[in-house]
Design a protein around this motif. Structure first.
Motif, PDB file in Angstrom:
ATOM      1  N   ASN A 158       0.933  -1.155   0.051  1.00 31.00           N
ATOM      2  CA  ASN A 158       0.094   0.122   0.125  1.00 31.00           C
ATOM      3  C   ASN A 158       0.850   1.269   0.009  1.00 31.00           C
ATOM      4  O   ASN A 158       0.585   2.324  -0.775  1.00 31.00           O
ATOM      5  N   PHE A 159       1.825   1.321   0.571  1.00 27.23           N
ATOM      6  CA  PHE A 159       2.870   2.305   0.521  1.00 27.23           C
ATOM      7  C   PHE A 159       3.540   2.597  -0.744  1.00 27.23           C
ATOM      8  O   PHE A 159       3.570   3.808  -1.117  1.00 27.23           O
ATOM      9  N   SER A 160       3.860   1.466  -1.492  1.00 31.37           N
ATOM     10  CA  SER A 160       4.402   1.598  -2.764  1.00 31.37           C
ATOM     11  C   SER A 160       3.236   2.268  -3.596  1.00 31.37           C
ATOM     12  O   SER A 160       3.823   3.012  -4.567  1.00 31.37           O
ATOM     13  N   ILE A 161       2.167   1.666  -3.526  1.00 29.89           N
ATOM     14  CA  ILE A 161       1.139   2.218  -4.457  1.00 29.89           C
ATOM     15  C   ILE A 161       0.833   3.572  -4.290  1.00 29.89           C
ATOM     16  O   ILE A 161       0.887   4.460  -5.118  1.00 29.89           O
ATOM     17  N   PHE A 162       0.799   4.032  -3.009  1.00 26.83           N
ATOM     18  CA  PHE A 162       0.432   5.327  -3.055  1.00 26.83           C
ATOM     19  C   PHE A 162       1.688   6.618  -2.690  1.00 26.83           C
ATOM     20  O   PHE A 162       1.186   7.539  -3.009  1.00 26.83           O
ATOM     21  N   TYR A 163       2.722   5.968  -2.772  1.00 31.99           N
ATOM     22  CA  TYR A 163       3.954   6.812  -2.763  1.00 31.99           C
ATOM     23  C   TYR A 163       4.025   7.110  -4.425  1.00 31.99           C
ATOM     24  O   TYR A 163       4.472   8.202  -4.916  1.00 31.99           O
ATOM     25  N   ALA A 164       3.688   6.094  -5.309  1.00 32.67           N
ATOM     26  CA  ALA A 164       3.777   6.371  -6.948  1.00 32.67           C
ATOM     27  C   ALA A 164       2.735   7.309  -6.917  1.00 32.67           C
ATOM     28  O   ALA A 164       2.634   8.207  -7.834  1.00 32.67           O
ATOM     29  N   VAL A 165       1.224   6.977  -6.348  1.00 38.46           N
ATOM     30  CA  VAL A 165       0.232   7.918  -6.749  1.00 38.46           C
ATOM     31  C   VAL A 165       0.642   9.422  -6.236  1.00 38.46           C
ATOM     32  O   VAL A 165       0.123  10.351  -7.068  1.00 38.46           O
ATOM     33  N   ALA A 166       1.202   9.658  -5.241  1.00 44.22           N
ATOM     34  CA  ALA A 166       1.518  10.988  -4.754  1.00 44.22           C
ATOM     35  C   ALA A 166       2.351  11.780  -5.733  1.00 44.22           C
ATOM     36  O   ALA A 166       2.161  13.039  -5.557  1.00 44.22           O
ATOM     37  N   GLY A 167       3.017  11.088  -6.691  1.00 43.70           N
ATOM     38  CA  GLY A 167       3.761  11.742  -7.637  1.00 43.70           C
ATOM     39  C   GLY A 167       2.982  12.825  -8.349  1.00 43.70           C
ATOM     40  O   GLY A 167       3.415  13.582  -9.385  1.00 43.70           O
ATOM     41  N   ILE A 168       1.644  12.638  -8.481  1.00 36.17           N
ATOM     42  CA  ILE A 168       0.964  13.389  -9.429  1.00 36.17           C
ATOM     43  C   ILE A 168       0.925  14.775  -8.881  1.00 36.17           C
ATOM     44  O   ILE A 168       0.494  15.689  -9.815  1.00 36.17           O
ATOM     45  N   CYS A 246       4.951  -1.686  -8.459  1.00 35.56           N
ATOM     46  CA  CYS A 246       4.788  -0.164  -7.827  1.00 35.56           C
ATOM     47  C   CYS A 246       5.926   0.627  -7.223  1.00 35.56           C
ATOM     48  O   CYS A 246       5.849   1.666  -7.880  1.00 35.56           O
ATOM     49  N   SER A 247       6.804  -0.056  -7.055  1.00 40.45           N
ATOM     50  CA  SER A 247       8.030   0.659  -6.420  1.00 40.45           C
ATOM     51  C   SER A 247       8.764   0.925  -7.627  1.00 40.45           C
ATOM     52  O   SER A 247       9.097   2.232  -7.658  1.00 40.45           O
ATOM     53  N   GLU A 248       8.897   0.426  -8.549  1.00 40.57           N
ATOM     54  CA  GLU A 248       9.635   0.921  -9.927  1.00 40.57           C
ATOM     55  C   GLU A 248       8.827   1.791 -10.634  1.00 40.57           C
ATOM     56  O   GLU A 248       9.276   2.768 -11.050  1.00 40.57           O
ATOM     57  N   ILE A 249       7.570   1.589 -10.760  1.00 38.86           N
ATOM     58  CA  ILE A 249       6.722   2.709 -11.195  1.00 38.86           C
ATOM     59  C   ILE A 249       6.591   4.135 -10.534  1.00 38.86           C
ATOM     60  O   ILE A 249       6.997   5.018 -11.045  1.00 38.86           O
ATOM     61  N   GLY A 250       6.584   4.014  -9.191  1.00 38.69           N
ATOM     62  CA  GLY A 250       6.989   5.244  -8.287  1.00 38.69           C
ATOM     63  C   GLY A 250       8.333   5.692  -8.589  1.00 38.69           C
ATOM     64  O   GLY A 250       8.329   6.995  -8.373  1.00 38.69           O
ATOM     65  N   TYR A 251       9.386   4.807  -8.701  1.00 40.70           N
ATOM     66  CA  TYR A 251      10.707   5.604  -8.993  1.00 40.70           C
ATOM     67  C   TYR A 251      10.747   6.252 -10.159  1.00 40.70           C
ATOM     68  O   TYR A 251      11.105   7.496 -10.467  1.00 40.70           O
ATOM     69  N   LYS A 252      10.128   5.948 -11.184  1.00 40.97           N
ATOM     70  CA  LYS A 252       9.967   6.393 -12.510  1.00 40.97           C
ATOM     71  C   LYS A 252       8.928   7.519 -12.604  1.00 40.97           C
ATOM     72  O   LYS A 252       9.537   8.736 -13.053  1.00 40.97           O
ATOM     73  N   VAL A 253       7.860   7.869 -11.952  1.00 36.18           N
ATOM     74  CA  VAL A 253       7.041   8.865 -11.749  1.00 36.18           C
ATOM     75  C   VAL A 253       8.043   9.874 -11.117  1.00 36.18           C
ATOM     76  O   VAL A 253       7.869  11.033 -11.429  1.00 36.18           O
ATOM     77  N   TRP A 254       8.493   9.512 -10.104  1.00 36.75           N
ATOM     78  CA  TRP A 254       9.075  10.709  -9.301  1.00 36.75           C
ATOM     79  C   TRP A 254      10.533  11.063  -9.928  1.00 36.75           C
ATOM     80  O   TRP A 254      10.897  12.278  -9.716  1.00 36.75           O
ATOM     81  N   LYS A 255      11.111  10.307 -10.803  1.00 38.26           N
ATOM     82  CA  LYS A 255      12.528  10.650 -11.606  1.00 38.26           C
ATOM     83  C   LYS A 255      11.917  11.876 -12.648  1.00 38.26           C
ATOM     84  O   LYS A 255      12.557  13.022 -12.695  1.00 38.26           O
ATOM     85  N   ALA A 256      10.784  11.519 -13.186  1.00 39.64           N
ATOM     86  CA  ALA A 256      10.178  12.641 -14.346  1.00 39.64           C
ATOM     87  C   ALA A 256       9.570  13.707 -13.463  1.00 39.64           C
ATOM     88  O   ALA A 256       9.920  14.602 -13.954  1.00 39.64           O
ATOM     89  N   GLY A 257       8.964  13.493 -12.369  1.00 46.20           N
ATOM     90  CA  GLY A 257       8.643  14.684 -11.871  1.00 46.20           C
ATOM     91  C   GLY A 257       9.555  15.704 -11.141  1.00 46.20           C
ATOM     92  O   GLY A 257       9.411  16.936 -11.481  1.00 46.20           O
ATOM     93  N   LEU A 258      10.695  15.114 -10.668  1.00 46.71           N
ATOM     94  CA  LEU A 258      11.691  15.956 -10.374  1.00 46.71           C
ATOM     95  C   LEU A 258      12.668  16.744 -11.297  1.00 46.71           C
ATOM     96  O   LEU A 258      12.761  17.796 -11.131  1.00 46.71           O
ATOM     97  N   LYS A 259      12.312  16.104 -12.530  1.00 48.58           N
ATOM     98  CA  LYS A 259      13.029  17.030 -13.647  1.00 48.58           C
ATOM     99  C   LYS A 259      12.183  18.258 -13.836  1.00 48.58           C
ATOM    100  O   LYS A 259      12.795  19.257 -14.448  1.00 48.58           O
ATOM    101  N   ASN A 260      10.981  18.352 -13.599  1.00 52.55           N
ATOM    102  CA  ASN A 260      10.295  19.350 -13.944  1.00 52.55           C
ATOM    103  C   ASN A 260       9.710  20.303 -12.453  1.00 52.55           C
ATOM    104  O   ASN A 260       9.197  21.305 -12.607  1.00 52.55           O
TER     105      ASN A 260
END
Length: 266
Positions: A158-168, A246-260
């Motif tokens: 659940n942490f992994s899912i919502f950490y990725a979701v928080a990246g929005i 979900c951890s991998e998705i979260g990593y990629k979402v945050w990596k993309a988000g931090l660029k902007n």
């Protein structure tokens, strides 16, 4: 690692400092449960053979009690704190320090959950014993013992899912409303309110390909003893696989988000 130990302790201290909030959080579980008691009592009064969706009334009430407590244990309230960090620039102070933000939030999350988990597990044990007695079932601790590692994995997933979701929050000026909707929807489709068996076949088929059911529904089903040993083993493997995905998705979402990301305020 010492940093994260201190973060864990801070999360634990926060729980003890806000004890009234902690107690009210536990008591609040009773209100949705009472609503379900009256709801299902009315539905079961006209149920043929006293069975609905494959559950007797006592089994449905046991599921509801377990699901309400478990939803409280694995709830991901940290997403709103992450949203505030992104929106107000507070994230910047973590980025310039030798701290992994995901690990920071994870250990703080664990620290805040420890007391709640211990108290909830004791309540779950009491309900498990009383519920089995009321349903005239032979009592065994096997399912409860298996449930402990399963709920630990459910918390991690659940942490992994919502950490990725928080990246929005990187792409939305104000994402708290969207996060609330996603959190509420996630609770429903994870079986955190009703068992997924009550939904029509097409919805159940959709839910089966999503990771949410492996947080609440699967954990409660283990505790209720409705799964075979093979199904439990398969479910645990899928919990682990979904956590990695979900951890991998979260990593990629945050990596993309931090660029902007542009820190404003903070």
């Amino acid at each position: 690692m010492e940093v994260y130990k201190q973060v864990f302790k801070l999360g634990l201290i926060k729980t003890f400092q806000y004890r009234v909030n902690f107690y009210f959080g536990l008591i609040s579980v009773c209100f949705p449960l009472l609503i379900q008691v009256f709801l299902w009592k009315g539905l079961y009064s006209s149920a043929p053979g006293g069975i609905l969706f494959g559950y007797t009334f006592s089994e449905m009430m046991m599921y509801a009690a377990f699901a309400c407590l478990l939803a409280k244990i694995i709830s991901a309230t940290f997403i709103y704190e992450i949203n505030e960090d992104i929106k107000n620039g507070g994230l910047a102070k973590y980025l310039v320090r030798p701290v992994n933000y995901r690990l920071y939030r994870f250990f703080e999350y664990l620290g805040e959950k420890v007391c709640l988990m211990l108290c909830s597990i004791l309540l779950l044990l009491a309900i498990y014993i009383i519920g089995n007695y009321a349903a005239h079932k032979s009592f065994t601790m096997v399912h409860f013992i298996i449930f402990l590692p399963v709920v630990s994995l459910a918390t991690l997933l659940n942490f992994s899912i919502f950490y990725a979701v928080a990246g929005i929050g990187f792409w939305m000026r104000e994402s708290s409303g969207m996060l609330f909707i996603i959190s509420l929807t996630g609770n429903i489709i994870s079986g955190g309110i009703f068992p997924l068996d009550i939904f029509p076949g097409i919805f159940r088929a959709i839910f089966k390909v999503l990771p949410f059911q492996y947080t609440n529904y699967f954990s409660v089903s283990v505790l209720c003893g409705t799964l075979s040993a093979r199904q439990i083993l398969a479910g645990i493997i899928l919990q682990l696989l979904w956590t990695i995905v979900c951890s991998e998705i979260g990593y990629k979402v945050w990596k993309a988000g931090l660029k902007n990301y542009t820190a404003v305020g903070g």
